[in-house]
Scaffold this motif. Sequence first.
Motif, mmCIF file in Angstrom:
data_model
loop_
_atom_site.group_PDB
_atom_site.id
_atom_site.type_symbol
_atom_site.label_atom_id
_atom_site.label_comp_id
_atom_site.label_asym_id
_atom_site.label_seq_id
_atom_site.Cartn_x
_atom_site.Cartn_y
_atom_site.Cartn_z
ATOM 1 N N ASN A 34 0.816 -1.215 0.000
ATOM 2 C CA ASN A 34 0.000 0.000 0.000
ATOM 3 C C ASN A 34 0.854 1.272 0.000
ATOM 4 N N TYR A 79 -0.087 -9.810 -4.088
ATOM 5 C CA TYR A 79 -0.856 -8.668 -4.603
ATOM 6 C C TYR A 79 -2.354 -8.979 -4.587
ATOM 7 N N SER A 83 -5.125 -6.893 -2.449
ATOM 8 C CA SER A 83 -6.183 -6.115 -3.094
ATOM 9 C C SER A 83 -7.568 -6.729 -2.937
ATOM 10 N N LYS A 86 -8.720 -7.675 1.650
ATOM 11 C CA LYS A 86 -8.305 -6.637 2.606
ATOM 12 C C LYS A 86 -8.787 -6.907 4.028
#
Length: 164
Positions: A34, A79, A83, A86
């Motif tokens: 992030n 990743y 994404s 969360k």
Amino acid sequence: MELSNLGIFHTIVGVAAILAAVLDFIRYGKINLNAVSGKIYFYGTIVTSLTSLGISKHGGFNPGHVFSIFIIFLVLGAYFLNSKRKGSARARYFENFWLSFSFFLSLVPTVNETFTRIPVGHPLAKDIKDPVIGNTLLILLLFFVAGSIFQFRKQKISNKTARM
């Protein structure tokens, strides 16, 4: 120590990715996808892994190429977890581990190539079987294990705090 144009590009992007990861380890105790530095690590690692597939000092497909493919899967998996999952506390453990493991695996060919090329004219190691490479990789493995334990404990605390 001649490098092709692809090798030069690969090295520059790879060094940027490694520096970004080190910065994240210092700042956050993990690679943080992030943060800008985490994004640099992610994209730099993908580019470096892909460009490594076009490089072969010994000719043909070799174990370094297998590392690259595996590293791509690790960072893409991390990743995805970052994404799409969360809210999952469990996903953070895997995300942290996969990114750290990808970093460690990236260091294996990095150490091999660096130690057999630098300093120019009198490299630190003769070949990949040189003890200096093995000892360095052992130390890096110990750092990886200790860092993974640290990340696991830190994430456990973070997950408990998030539940409250």
